[in-house]
Design a protein around this motif. Structure first.
Motif, PDB file in Angstrom:
ATOM      1  N   ALA A  88      70.252  20.864  58.219  1.00 10.55           N
ATOM      2  CA  ALA A  88      71.055  21.352  56.571  1.00 10.55           C
ATOM      3  C   ALA A  88      70.930  22.702  56.424  1.00 10.55           C
ATOM      4  O   ALA A  88      72.180  23.236  55.803  1.00 10.55           O
ATOM      5  CB  ALA A  88      69.950  20.365  55.349  1.00 10.55           C
ATOM      6  N   LEU A 132      69.616  12.940  51.463  1.00  7.06           N
ATOM      7  CA  LEU A 132      70.891  13.074  51.448  1.00  7.06           C
ATOM      8  C   LEU A 132      71.660  12.601  51.030  1.00  7.06           C
ATOM      9  O   LEU A 132      72.694  13.504  50.291  1.00  7.06           O
ATOM     10  CB  LEU A 132      70.872  12.793  53.145  1.00  7.06           C
ATOM     11  CG  LEU A 132      69.634  13.416  53.957  1.00  7.06           C
ATOM     12  CD1 LEU A 132      69.922  13.467  55.383  1.00  7.06           C
ATOM     13  CD2 LEU A 132      69.828  14.894  54.081  1.00  7.06           C
ATOM     14  N   ASP A 135      78.375  15.536  49.119  1.00  7.50           N
ATOM     15  CA  ASP A 135      79.750  16.036  50.283  1.00  7.50           C
ATOM     16  C   ASP A 135      79.024  15.866  51.092  1.00  7.50           C
ATOM     17  O   ASP A 135      78.889  17.259  52.165  1.00  7.50           O
ATOM     18  CB  ASP A 135      79.415  17.652  48.695  1.00  7.50           C
ATOM     19  CG  ASP A 135      79.717  17.559  48.071  1.00  7.50           C
ATOM     20  OD1 ASP A 135      80.702  16.959  47.853  1.00  7.50           O
ATOM     21  OD2 ASP A 135      79.216  18.860  47.194  1.00  7.50           O
ATOM     22  N   ALA A 177      75.959  15.743  52.963  1.00  4.59           N
ATOM     23  CA  ALA A 177      74.830  15.488  53.355  1.00  4.59           C
ATOM     24  C   ALA A 177      74.307  14.607  54.375  1.00  4.59           C
ATOM     25  O   ALA A 177      73.294  15.099  55.429  1.00  4.59           O
ATOM     26  CB  ALA A 177      73.812  15.650  52.063  1.00  4.59           C
ATOM     27  N   ARG A 218      64.945  19.545  47.462  1.00  3.87           N
ATOM     28  CA  ARG A 218      64.284  17.868  47.445  1.00  3.87           C
ATOM     29  C   ARG A 218      63.661  17.084  48.335  1.00  3.87           C
ATOM     30  O   ARG A 218      63.026  15.881  47.735  1.00  3.87           O
ATOM     31  CB  ARG A 218      66.106  17.118  47.463  1.00  3.87           C
ATOM     32  CG  ARG A 218      66.958  17.874  47.168  1.00  3.87           C
ATOM     33  CD  ARG A 218      68.282  16.996  46.949  1.00  3.87           C
ATOM     34  NE  ARG A 218      69.684  18.224  46.453  1.00  3.87           N
ATOM     35  CZ  ARG A 218      70.095  17.220  45.054  1.00  3.87           C
ATOM     36  NH1 ARG A 218      69.585  16.126  44.702  1.00  3.87           N
ATOM     37  NH2 ARG A 218      70.483  17.845  44.523  1.00  3.87           N
ATOM     38  N   ALA A 233      73.914  23.971  58.075  1.00  2.22           N
ATOM     39  CA  ALA A 233      75.382  23.724  57.297  1.00  2.22           C
ATOM     40  C   ALA A 233      75.094  24.337  56.239  1.00  2.22           C
ATOM     41  O   ALA A 233      75.815  23.780  55.342  1.00  2.22           O
ATOM     42  CB  ALA A 233      75.496  21.791  56.868  1.00  2.22           C
ATOM     43  N   GLY A 234      74.620  25.353  56.337  1.00  6.73           N
ATOM     44  CA  GLY A 234      74.501  25.983  54.729  1.00  6.73           C
ATOM     45  C   GLY A 234      73.714  25.900  53.465  1.00  6.73           C
ATOM     46  O   GLY A 234      73.910  25.906  52.114  1.00  6.73           O
ATOM     47  N   ARG A 235      72.892  24.004  53.750  1.00  6.73           N
ATOM     48  CA  ARG A 235      71.982  23.583  52.841  1.00  6.73           C
ATOM     49  C   ARG A 235      70.739  23.476  52.522  1.00  6.73           C
ATOM     50  O   ARG A 235      70.206  22.589  52.042  1.00  6.73           O
ATOM     51  CB  ARG A 235      72.753  21.498  52.792  1.00  6.73           C
ATOM     52  CG  ARG A 235      74.377  22.117  52.360  1.00  6.73           C
ATOM     53  CD  ARG A 235      75.515  21.874  51.679  1.00  6.73           C
ATOM     54  NE  ARG A 235      75.007  20.480  50.472  1.00  6.73           N
ATOM     55  CZ  ARG A 235      75.730  19.690  50.872  1.00  6.73           C
ATOM     56  NH1 ARG A 235      76.111  18.950  51.514  1.00  6.73           N
ATOM     57  NH2 ARG A 235      75.589  18.880  49.752  1.00  6.73           N
ATOM     58  N   MET A 238      72.151  14.225  47.537  1.00  6.58           N
ATOM     59  CA  MET A 238      72.682  15.845  48.140  1.00  6.58           C
ATOM     60  C   MET A 238      74.569  15.611  47.694  1.00  6.58           C
ATOM     61  O   MET A 238      74.848  16.691  47.556  1.00  6.58           O
ATOM     62  CB  MET A 238      71.932  16.330  49.017  1.00  6.58           C
ATOM     63  CG  MET A 238      70.761  17.008  49.007  1.00  6.58           C
ATOM     64  SD  MET A 238      70.614  17.352  50.641  1.00  6.58           S
ATOM     65  CE  MET A 238      70.997  18.882  50.911  1.00  6.58           C
ATOM     66  N   ASP A 253      68.546  24.938  51.653  1.00  4.10           N
ATOM     67  CA  ASP A 253      67.244  25.380  50.439  1.00  4.10           C
ATOM     68  C   ASP A 253      67.895  23.710  49.551  1.00  4.10           C
ATOM     69  O   ASP A 253      66.924  23.900  49.085  1.00  4.10           O
ATOM     70  CB  ASP A 253      68.457  26.638  49.170  1.00  4.10           C
ATOM     71  CG  ASP A 253      68.022  27.686  50.124  1.00  4.10           C
ATOM     72  OD1 ASP A 253      67.725  28.085  51.506  1.00  4.10           O
ATOM     73  OD2 ASP A 253      68.307  28.585  49.049  1.00  4.10           O
ATOM     74  N   ASP A 254      68.597  23.738  49.534  1.00  2.00           N
ATOM     75  CA  ASP A 254      68.655  22.077  48.341  1.00  2.00           C
ATOM     76  C   ASP A 254      67.668  21.254  49.346  1.00  2.00           C
ATOM     77  O   ASP A 254      66.948  20.955  48.383  1.00  2.00           O
ATOM     78  CB  ASP A 254      70.116  21.565  48.359  1.00  2.00           C
ATOM     79  CG  ASP A 254      70.542  20.902  47.712  1.00  2.00           C
ATOM     80  OD1 ASP A 254      69.596  19.946  47.008  1.00  2.00           O
ATOM     81  OD2 ASP A 254      71.733  20.385  47.272  1.00  2.00           O
ATOM     82  N   PHE A 255      68.046  21.167  50.250  1.00  3.98           N
ATOM     83  CA  PHE A 255      67.377  20.098  50.963  1.00  3.98           C
ATOM     84  C   PHE A 255      65.959  20.429  51.172  1.00  3.98           C
ATOM     85  O   PHE A 255      65.137  19.165  51.112  1.00  3.98           O
ATOM     86  CB  PHE A 255      67.827  19.622  52.618  1.00  3.98           C
ATOM     87  CG  PHE A 255      66.899  18.490  53.635  1.00  3.98           C
ATOM     88  CD1 PHE A 255      67.087  17.898  53.081  1.00  3.98           C
ATOM     89  CD2 PHE A 255      65.781  18.801  54.271  1.00  3.98           C
ATOM     90  CE1 PHE A 255      66.429  16.485  53.556  1.00  3.98           C
ATOM     91  CE2 PHE A 255      64.933  17.964  54.744  1.00  3.98           C
ATOM     92  CZ  PHE A 255      65.078  17.162  54.434  1.00  3.98           C
TER      93      PHE A 255
END
Length: 196
Positions: free
Chosen positions: A99, A133, A138, A140, A111, A102-104, A136, A106-108
């Motif tokens: 994650a 995922l 898009d 993920a 969560r 892929a620039g994601r 999330m 922080d979100d993962f």
């Protein structure tokens, strides 16, 4: 802008507690916080450390300590009888690494920590991670498949090795430059002496 590197593993309750304070720290001090997933088990092995829960007196103290911090921060946290602990974190931390790439990340991170430390879910299981995922969106959900890739495994190992080389012995290991602050209870000290 100053940068804080936050080395984390979802299996650490003190990582979760520190994580709940990062957004307000970022807002107050206008710093860049970079989340760095690593494997706490690997750090323990390399540094000769052991988790507090393996020492009976520390384990007993930790139960009360976590309740105190939860009350102080005004954040929820599961008790150990509500979760699987200790947790095998290899798969979730590989997913975190995918994650992040892929620039994601922080979100993962937000969560997965909520799923484990607030909702009591077994985030070591692929189906649980899959649901996180999916939430999330898009694309993920592909991170779970990417977690099997050798490049992701190598990246997580490299981050773990880097943390050890820089002196990490537990989690969270928080760095401002090469100065390390360990644990959620060092955030106030970090803010007072290491940030402009």
């Amino acid at each position: 802008m100053q940068k804080i590197e936050f080395f984390w593993d979802v299996g650490s309750p003190y990582t979760y507690l520190a994580f709940t304070q990062l957004a307000s720290l970022k807002e107050r001090k206008k710093v860049d916080i970079v989340l760095r997933p690593f494997l706490l088990g690997g750090v323990f092995r390399a540094s000769g450390n052991t988790m507090p829960a393996q020492v009976p007196a520390k384990a007993q103290y930790m139960l009360q300590d976590l309740k105190r911090w939860s009350t102080y921060y005004q954040v929820p946290i599961c008790s150990f009888d509500e979760i699987i602990f200790p947790l095998n974190t290899i798969l979730p931390m590989r997913v975190a690494t995918a994650a992040l790439a892929a620039g994601r990340g922080d979100d993962f991170a937000e969560r997965v920590q909520k799923a484990y430390w607030v909702d009591g879910e077994d985030v070591s299981q692929p189906d649980v991670l899959g649901q996180i995922l999916l939430s999330m969106g898009d694309g993920a959900d592909t991170f779970l498949e990417q977690a099997k890739m050798q490049s992701v495994k190598d990246a997580l190992r490299a981050t773990t090795d880097e943390a050890v080389e820089r002196g990490a012995f537990g989690a969270p290991a928080i760095f401002v430059g090469e100065e390390q602050f360990w644990g959620n209870d060092r955030l106030a000290l970090l803010e007072a002496i290491a940030l402009d």
